[in-house]
Design a protein around this motif. Structure first.
Motif, PDB file in Angstrom:
ATOM      1  N   GLN A 113      24.847 -45.643  15.380  1.00  0.00           N
ATOM      2  CA  GLN A 113      24.809 -44.217  15.086  1.00  0.00           C
ATOM      3  C   GLN A 113      23.975 -43.959  13.842  1.00  0.00           C
ATOM      4  O   GLN A 113      23.901 -44.792  12.943  1.00  0.00           O
ATOM      5  N   GLU A 114      23.354 -42.780  13.801  1.00  0.00           N
ATOM      6  CA  GLU A 114      22.564 -42.408  12.637  1.00  0.00           C
ATOM      7  C   GLU A 114      23.463 -42.208  11.423  1.00  0.00           C
ATOM      8  O   GLU A 114      24.534 -41.630  11.502  1.00  0.00           O
ATOM      9  N   SER A 115      23.010 -42.703  10.301  1.00  0.00           N
ATOM     10  CA  SER A 115      23.686 -42.445   9.037  1.00  0.00           C
ATOM     11  C   SER A 115      23.087 -41.209   8.398  1.00  0.00           C
ATOM     12  O   SER A 115      22.089 -40.676   8.858  1.00  0.00           O
ATOM     13  N   GLU A 116      23.688 -40.764   7.301  1.00  0.00           N
ATOM     14  CA  GLU A 116      23.113 -39.624   6.592  1.00  0.00           C
ATOM     15  C   GLU A 116      21.698 -39.939   6.133  1.00  0.00           C
ATOM     16  O   GLU A 116      20.826 -39.095   6.166  1.00  0.00           O
ATOM     17  N   GLU A 117      21.487 -41.192   5.705  1.00  0.00           N
ATOM     18  CA  GLU A 117      20.154 -41.582   5.241  1.00  0.00           C
ATOM     19  C   GLU A 117      19.146 -41.496   6.367  1.00  0.00           C
ATOM     20  O   GLU A 117      18.009 -41.069   6.180  1.00  0.00           O
ATOM     21  N   SER A 118      19.545 -41.888   7.587  1.00  0.00           N
ATOM     22  CA  SER A 118      18.601 -41.929   8.688  1.00  0.00           C
ATOM     23  C   SER A 118      18.236 -40.548   9.204  1.00  0.00           C
ATOM     24  O   SER A 118      17.320 -40.402   9.985  1.00  0.00           O
ATOM     25  N   LYS A 119      18.949 -39.506   8.752  1.00  0.00           N
ATOM     26  CA  LYS A 119      18.610 -38.152   9.169  1.00  0.00           C
ATOM     27  C   LYS A 119      17.396 -37.610   8.439  1.00  0.00           C
ATOM     28  O   LYS A 119      16.882 -36.560   8.777  1.00  0.00           O
ATOM     29  N   ASP A 162       3.420 -38.579   4.857  1.00  0.00           N
ATOM     30  CA  ASP A 162       3.618 -39.015   3.468  1.00  0.00           C
ATOM     31  C   ASP A 162       4.640 -38.176   2.709  1.00  0.00           C
ATOM     32  O   ASP A 162       4.651 -38.171   1.469  1.00  0.00           O
ATOM     33  N   TYR A 163       5.502 -37.470   3.429  1.00  0.00           N
ATOM     34  CA  TYR A 163       6.586 -36.714   2.794  1.00  0.00           C
ATOM     35  C   TYR A 163       7.924 -37.158   3.402  1.00  0.00           C
ATOM     36  O   TYR A 163       7.993 -37.527   4.575  1.00  0.00           O
ATOM     37  N   THR A 164       8.975 -37.104   2.589  1.00  0.00           N
ATOM     38  CA  THR A 164      10.329 -37.329   3.071  1.00  0.00           C
ATOM     39  C   THR A 164      11.058 -35.996   3.050  1.00  0.00           C
ATOM     40  O   THR A 164      11.196 -35.375   1.987  1.00  0.00           O
ATOM     41  N   ILE A 165      11.516 -35.562   4.227  1.00  0.00           N
ATOM     42  CA  ILE A 165      12.159 -34.263   4.366  1.00  0.00           C
ATOM     43  C   ILE A 165      13.640 -34.495   4.657  1.00  0.00           C
ATOM     44  O   ILE A 165      13.991 -35.115   5.667  1.00  0.00           O
ATOM     45  N   ASP A 166      14.482 -34.049   3.767  1.00  0.00           N
ATOM     46  CA  ASP A 166      15.930 -34.225   3.885  1.00  0.00           C
ATOM     47  C   ASP A 166      16.547 -32.878   4.228  1.00  0.00           C
ATOM     48  O   ASP A 166      16.675 -31.996   3.375  1.00  0.00           O
ATOM     49  N   ALA A 167      16.910 -32.711   5.502  1.00  0.00           N
ATOM     50  CA  ALA A 167      17.450 -31.430   5.964  1.00  0.00           C
ATOM     51  C   ALA A 167      18.800 -31.137   5.335  1.00  0.00           C
ATOM     52  O   ALA A 167      19.128 -29.983   5.048  1.00  0.00           O
ATOM     53  N   GLU A 168      19.593 -32.182   5.119  1.00  0.00           N
ATOM     54  CA  GLU A 168      20.932 -31.991   4.569  1.00  0.00           C
ATOM     55  C   GLU A 168      20.860 -31.478   3.127  1.00  0.00           C
ATOM     56  O   GLU A 168      21.535 -30.527   2.745  1.00  0.00           O
ATOM     57  N   LEU A 213      10.929 -22.781   6.804  1.00  0.00           N
ATOM     58  CA  LEU A 213       9.788 -22.957   7.712  1.00  0.00           C
ATOM     59  C   LEU A 213       9.532 -24.429   7.991  1.00  0.00           C
ATOM     60  O   LEU A 213       9.347 -24.831   9.152  1.00  0.00           O
ATOM     61  N   ILE A 214       9.543 -25.248   6.933  1.00  0.00           N
ATOM     62  CA  ILE A 214       9.307 -26.681   7.108  1.00  0.00           C
ATOM     63  C   ILE A 214      10.375 -27.299   8.014  1.00  0.00           C
ATOM     64  O   ILE A 214      10.074 -28.083   8.923  1.00  0.00           O
ATOM     65  N   LEU A 215      11.630 -26.959   7.785  1.00  0.00           N
ATOM     66  CA  LEU A 215      12.706 -27.525   8.611  1.00  0.00           C
ATOM     67  C   LEU A 215      12.571 -27.085  10.062  1.00  0.00           C
ATOM     68  O   LEU A 215      12.768 -27.881  10.990  1.00  0.00           O
ATOM     69  N   LEU A 216      12.215 -25.822  10.278  1.00  0.00           N
ATOM     70  CA  LEU A 216      12.052 -25.326  11.645  1.00  0.00           C
ATOM     71  C   LEU A 216      10.954 -26.087  12.376  1.00  0.00           C
ATOM     72  O   LEU A 216      11.143 -26.528  13.521  1.00  0.00           O
ATOM     73  N   LEU A 217       9.813 -26.265  11.738  1.00  0.00           N
ATOM     74  CA  LEU A 217       8.682 -26.911  12.396  1.00  0.00           C
ATOM     75  C   LEU A 217       8.876 -28.418  12.548  1.00  0.00           C
ATOM     76  O   LEU A 217       8.472 -29.005  13.558  1.00  0.00           O
ATOM     77  N   THR A 218       9.515 -29.065  11.565  1.00  0.00           N
ATOM     78  CA  THR A 218       9.707 -30.513  11.659  1.00  0.00           C
ATOM     79  C   THR A 218      10.815 -30.891  12.630  1.00  0.00           C
ATOM     80  O   THR A 218      10.874 -32.024  13.090  1.00  0.00           O
ATOM     81  N   GLU A 219      11.704 -29.957  12.935  1.00  0.00           N
ATOM     82  CA  GLU A 219      12.710 -30.227  13.965  1.00  0.00           C
ATOM     83  C   GLU A 219      12.074 -30.291  15.345  1.00  0.00           C
ATOM     84  O   GLU A 219      12.672 -30.796  16.290  1.00  0.00           O
TER      85      GLU A 219
END
Length: 226
Positions: free
Chosen positions: A123-129, A135-141, A164-170
């Motif tokens: 299962q995915e961990s919080e880190e794996s989300k 070259d960017y790390t996007i943390d939705a949480e 906007l970033i979260l919407l498009l990266t999802e």
């Protein structure tokens, strides 16, 4: 988790459609349109192979045999236009983990791939989300974006820019109209100009210059994985 998938499929339209669906899951997809090129990559270690049986050059059975000899337990899903019990049984006996017959809906493959990846890697961990993109790390949480070239300093985004970033990266690779973006980011009751979307996009591009945020003129925007 940002999985890497090797997709081996000689039908151009199908391979591009499957790639787009996988990228919406945040996966990195490498395409191969013939068996010889795919066979050269069996030394590499993706998280998943999606492998057509009938290919120009080396066929899927030989590629699977080589994967098992070189990489052991990397999961493999066979796909084929031939819906015959013999193909299914032979593929499974040779070491494929699942088998799907054409024609099929791309979402059916995504569902099977998710189950197989979860079974293999857990299962995915919080880190794996977290999403690694351009070259960017996007943390939705945490609602943060980090430039991997300057990890000690988060990218300073406003609420709307982050939304906007979260919407498009999802939905990486999917084109969203300005109307779609307005509804999701500003809400259904927004009555201002659609130029608000363009303004936010312009600011995001300035703050995240390596993000592949593509303009679809007369329609809207999408983010690409590469």
């Amino acid at each position: 988790m940002s999985y890497t998938v090797f997709l081996v499929e000689d039908e151009q339209n199908l391979s591009e459609a499957l790639k787009a669906y996988m990228e919406r899951e945040g996966w990195t997809v490498q395409l191969f349109h013939d068996g010889d090129k795919a066979n050269e990559a069996v030394e590499e270690t993706p998280h998943l192979w999606v492998l057509d049986i009938m290919l120009p050059g080396t066929d899927g059975y030989q590629i699977l045999k080589n994967i098992r000899e070189k990489q052991g337990d990397i999961p493999v899903i066979f796909i084929s236009a031939r819906d015959q019990d013999l193909d299914r049984v032979l593929g499974l006996e040779m070491g494929s983990d699942d088998y799907i017959s054409k024609p099929f809906l791309p979402q059916e493959l995504i569902i099977r791939a998710k189950k197989l990846l979860t079974r293999t890697y857990g299962q995915e961990s919080e880190e794996s989300k977290k999403i690694e993109l351009n070259d960017y790390t996007i943390d939705a949480e945490a609602r943060t974006v980090t430039d991997n070239h300057q990890p000690e300093q988060p990218v300073d985004l406003t609420t709307k820019e982050m939304d906007l970033i979260l919407l498009l990266t999802e939905q990486v690779g999917k084109a969203l109209s300005r109307e779609d973006i307005i509804e999701e980011v500003w809400g259904e009751n927004y009555f201002g100009s659609e130029r608000a979307v363009d303004d936010v996009v312009r600011r995001v591009r300035k703050k995240m210059p390596r993000i592949h945020l593509e303009t679809l003129y007369g329609f809207g925007y999408r983010i690409l994985s590469s």
